[in-house]
Design an enzyme around this catalytic site. Structure first.
Site, PDB file in Angstrom:
ATOM      1  N   GLN A 143      40.413  41.888  35.061  1.00 56.99           N
ATOM      2  CA  GLN A 143      39.722  43.062  35.579  1.00 56.99           C
ATOM      3  C   GLN A 143      38.237  42.777  35.796  1.00 56.99           C
ATOM      4  O   GLN A 143      37.500  43.635  36.269  1.00 56.99           O
ATOM      5  CB  GLN A 143      39.880  44.231  34.596  1.00 56.99           C
ATOM      6  CG  GLN A 143      41.333  44.620  34.354  1.00 56.99           C
ATOM      7  CD  GLN A 143      41.466  45.638  33.234  1.00 56.99           C
ATOM      8  OE1 GLN A 143      41.404  46.833  33.453  1.00 56.99           O
ATOM      9  NE2 GLN A 143      41.662  45.149  32.010  1.00 56.99           N
ATOM     10  N   HIS A 161      39.829  43.415  40.444  1.00 58.42           N
ATOM     11  CA  HIS A 161      38.736  44.235  40.964  1.00 58.42           C
ATOM     12  C   HIS A 161      37.779  43.443  41.851  1.00 58.42           C
ATOM     13  O   HIS A 161      36.672  43.908  42.125  1.00 58.42           O
ATOM     14  CB  HIS A 161      37.966  44.877  39.808  1.00 58.42           C
ATOM     15  CG  HIS A 161      38.801  45.835  39.016  1.00 58.42           C
ATOM     16  ND1 HIS A 161      38.599  46.075  37.664  1.00 58.42           N
ATOM     17  CD2 HIS A 161      39.861  46.597  39.377  1.00 58.42           C
ATOM     18  CE1 HIS A 161      39.498  46.951  37.234  1.00 58.42           C
ATOM     19  NE2 HIS A 161      40.263  47.286  38.256  1.00 58.42           N
ATOM     20  N   SER A 261      40.302  44.104  26.543  1.00 56.84           N
ATOM     21  CA  SER A 261      40.317  45.308  27.382  1.00 56.84           C
ATOM     22  C   SER A 261      40.781  46.505  26.576  1.00 56.84           C
ATOM     23  O   SER A 261      41.756  46.413  25.827  1.00 56.84           O
ATOM     24  CB  SER A 261      41.238  45.114  28.592  1.00 56.84           C
ATOM     25  OG  SER A 261      41.322  46.314  29.356  1.00 56.84           O
TER      26      SER A 261
END
EC number: 2.3.1.-
Length: 314
Positions: A143, A161, A261
């Site tokens: 991410q 992303h 995360s």
């Protein structure tokens, strides 16, 4: 709590050079890592068993893997951006619609880029790259937008992303290297200078409105359109083709490991739900609670760079 880094830009023979304080250059690698308990040897053994039994392991990483490289995250208790300041990340709609917002963003990013782009992988990034080399890691989904997995040599990789090291034209879609844009900024702003206090994720720094008013932003050299970093801003959505691609990799995997995360953002959390539907074993390595702790068969609260190098991928 305000962290001052004294990040200053001044000209030297027509070139921009950063003047980093000792606090920033020497201590930042550990400054943004939240407190964690000592390594639990039994937990380490459990993770080793999890990895040993995995034959097609999918790993998903978040900002917590890069805090040990000196890049702050958003949500970590006491040290994340949300805890240190009332600043919030830029919104996609504002960036696309408002030229002044783009000017503010690029001025801040221009100042922060030399430091952000110089960050290097830490032992956790190198460990995952090593797992891939030994055939243990089937696919890596990050991410993060910092390119640290790429710098560590990971190839079976999806940047969910996007990546700050690329620039995208909103008009024609052309991609160009971020380093090339830095040179264009320098040419357009030969006498502009600014001093930033504070550091945010994704290459952003804190500047006042007065500092950015005279900053000039170049358009796309191909079509004249506005430029945007090739990343998914808050309020935007991940490309559906990329989402489908990752779903397929999850369905091909036999286990899933989350590293660094909290899974608060749905763009990553949805793949945990897919893994649950497939009845894949899920392990989570993250300092602090996550959105999926109740779905995991193993949860570890340790520094990624301390624990992952201890695991033998063979």
């Amino acid at each position: 709590m305000r962290m001052s880094f004294g990040l200053t830009f001044r000209t030297a023979k027509g070139r921009w050079v950063p003047n980093l304080s000792q606090q920033c250059s020497r201590r930042s690698t550990g400054l943004f890592v939240p407190p964690s308990p000592p390594l639990d040897s039994e937990k380490v053994k459990e993770l080793q068993r999890f990895i040993t039994l995995s034959k097609r392991l999918l790993v998903m990483t978040g900002a917590g893997i890069s805090t040990e490289s000196g890049i702050p995250d958003y949500r970590s208790e006491k040290v994340g951006l949300y805890a240190r300041t009332d600043r919030r990340p830029i919104q996609h709609g504002d960036f696309v619609r408002i030229a002044q917002i783009r000017q503010q963003y690029w001025a801040r990013n221009f100042v922060g880029w030399p430091q952000f782009s110089s960050h290097q992988p830490n032992p956790a990034h190198w460990a995952l790259s090593n797992w891939e080399r030994f055939g243990k890691l089937y696919w890596l989904v990050t991410q993060n937008v910092d390119a640290l997995h790429t710098k560590a040599g990971s190839q079976r990789l999806t940047e969910l992303h996007g990546c700050m090291h690329r620039v995208l034209c909103l008009g024609c879609g052309e991609q160009t290297p971020r380093g090339a844009l830095q040179e264009r900024f320098e040419v357009l702003n030969p006498t502009w200078s600014a001093e930033a206090h504070g550091l945010a994720p994704d290459g952003d720094v804190f500047l006042t409105e007065e500092q950015v008013q005279s900053f000039r932003v170049p358009p796309c050299s191909r079509c004249g359109g506005p430029l945007k970093p090739d990343v998914v801003f808050f309020g935007d959505t991940v490309n559906p083709d990329k989402v489908d691609f990752v779903h397929k990799r999850v369905k091909e995997a036999d286990s899933l490991l989350v590293v660094g995360s909290s899974l608060q953002v749905y763009s990553g959390y949805r793949f945990i739900l897919t893994a649950q539907e497939r009845k894949l074993p899920i392990a989570i390595l993250n300092i602090g609670p996550t959105r999926s702790d109740d779905l995991a068969c193993l949860k570890l609260d340790s520094r990624c760079g301390e624990l992952l190098p201890l695991i033998d991928p063979r």
